[in-house]
Design an enzyme around this catalytic site. Structure first.
Site, PDB file in Angstrom:
ATOM      1  N   ASP A  50      52.251  15.848 -13.179  1.00  0.00           N
ATOM      2  CA  ASP A  50      52.828  16.420 -14.396  1.00  0.00           C
ATOM      3  C   ASP A  50      52.552  17.908 -14.546  1.00  0.00           C
ATOM      4  OD1 ASP A  50      54.152  16.741 -16.725  1.00  0.00           O
ATOM      5  OD2 ASP A  50      52.832  15.513 -17.951  1.00  0.00           O
ATOM      6  N   ASP A 104      47.906  22.361 -18.128  1.00  0.00           N
ATOM      7  CA  ASP A 104      47.465  21.250 -18.982  1.00  0.00           C
ATOM      8  C   ASP A 104      46.530  20.364 -18.171  1.00  0.00           C
ATOM      9  OD1 ASP A 104      47.380  19.812 -21.374  1.00  0.00           O
ATOM     10  OD2 ASP A 104      49.048  18.515 -20.812  1.00  0.00           O
TER      11      ASP A 104
END
Length: 331
Positions: free
Chosen positions: A220, A203
């Site tokens: 993340d 991502d």
């Protein structure tokens, strides 16, 4: 469709969870921008340290990932950190990075600040290319056993099934929406034929990247998956084809100092873009019963939004029908 809404994750429970890990919290809990999980920044004392430190606690959404999948995320982050790839890895508490409290899985991270990466800054993008090359070099070393892969089934077919049952799509748009969606999915199924799947960030967009003087760093890894290397590169491309080509060439010049790139993967960019677009719609639909989603994405339930999606899908269908981006200039 899950109805989980984090209703039991109250401040007292969070503080009890942190206290159990030996942290003496001395600040409030600052909720950070996260919809899938619940993430909080705070200051706390640790045993043997007379100065408070800043931490981040991430409470994972139950039922989203298995324990084995979460542990693979942490292991990947640890491998990257050990290879000096700039990533914020979870902290080990008494040898464990994946912690448990009152039915929640959570992790603790050091709090690191920085500026948002500027995708129009050539210097920052060049450095990002170098770091992605190092990340993929580590990613190729072994394979995920439990984390999923970018696939037609996970991102398109499952999403199509969910969207087919979604009452938020107005009836007058349903025929047009379903028709163009099916055409996009059919073309993606033809074109998305990756030959080399590696462990990825998964991502890699500007919101998951921060920049300090030493360069970009990754945060993340919650969506790390197996997939083609181009998945971690294409979201940095913007502008017309020439601008996209120039940016990609600049990033690959740095990337290939550490990891070889297969130009054949360029034909996967538009299928991956379509997969992200459709998966995002389905993600919002899947989470719509969580009160945070109608509050933060009110436009998702409007006719205007779905009119825009029909147009966006038609534009994506057009892009899928064009020759793929090439490192050779168009003439």
């Amino acid at each position: 469709m899950t109805t989980f809404d984090y209703s039991t994750l109250q401040p007292d429970l969070i503080l009890d969870a942190l206290t159990e890990q030996g942290l003496d919290v001395c600040s409030g809990l600052l909720a950070l921008n996260s919809y899938e999980n619940r993430v909080y920044q705070f200051s706390a004392y640790q045993a043997g340290n007379d100065k408070p430190q800043k931490f981040v606690a991430k409470f994972y959404r139950p039922q989203r990932w298995t324990q084995a999948q979460l542990l693979e995320e942490h292991q990947f982050a640890a491998e990257l950190a050990a290879a000096d790839v700039p990533v914020v890895a979870p902290l080990a508490v008494k040898g464990n990075s994946l912690l448990q409290f009152a039915g929640y899985s959570f992790a603790l991270f050091p709090s690191r600040g920085g500026r948002t990466l500027e995708i129009d800054n050539d210097e920052q993008l060049a450095m990002l290319g170098r770091f992605l090359g190092r990340l993929h070099q580590v990613g190729k070393a072994t394979a995920f056993e439990h984390r999923p892969a970018f696939s037609i089934d996970s991102h398109l077919l499952q999403s199509r099934q969910l969207l087919a049952e979604l009452s938020l799509i107005p009836g007058y748009l349903r025929p047009a929406f379903d028709s163009v969606l099916d055409q996009v999915i059919a073309l993606c199924a033809e074109q998305y034929q990756p030959t080399n799947m590696i462990r990825l960030h998964g991502d890699c967009h500007a919101g998951n990247l921060f920049y300090i003087e030493q360069g970009p760093f990754f945060v993340d890894l919650d969506d790390c998956r197996s997939g083609p290397a181009i998945q971690d590169l294409w979201m940095m491309l913007s502008g017309d084809r020439q601008q996209q080509r120039d940016t990609l060439e600049m990033m690959l010049e740095e990337y290939e100092q550490y990891c070889e790139f297969d130009p054949a993967e360029l034909k996967l960019i538009e299928p991956l873009r379509a997969m992200r677009m459709i998966h995002y719609m389905a993600w919002l639909a899947r989470r719509w019963q969580d009160p945070a989603f109608p509050m933060n994405f009110p436009w998702f339930g409007t006719d205007k939004y779905w009119e825009q999606q029909v147009l966006a899908l038609k534009e994506q269908l057009f892009l899928l029908q064009q020759p793929p981006l090439s490192l050779v200039p168009d003439y």
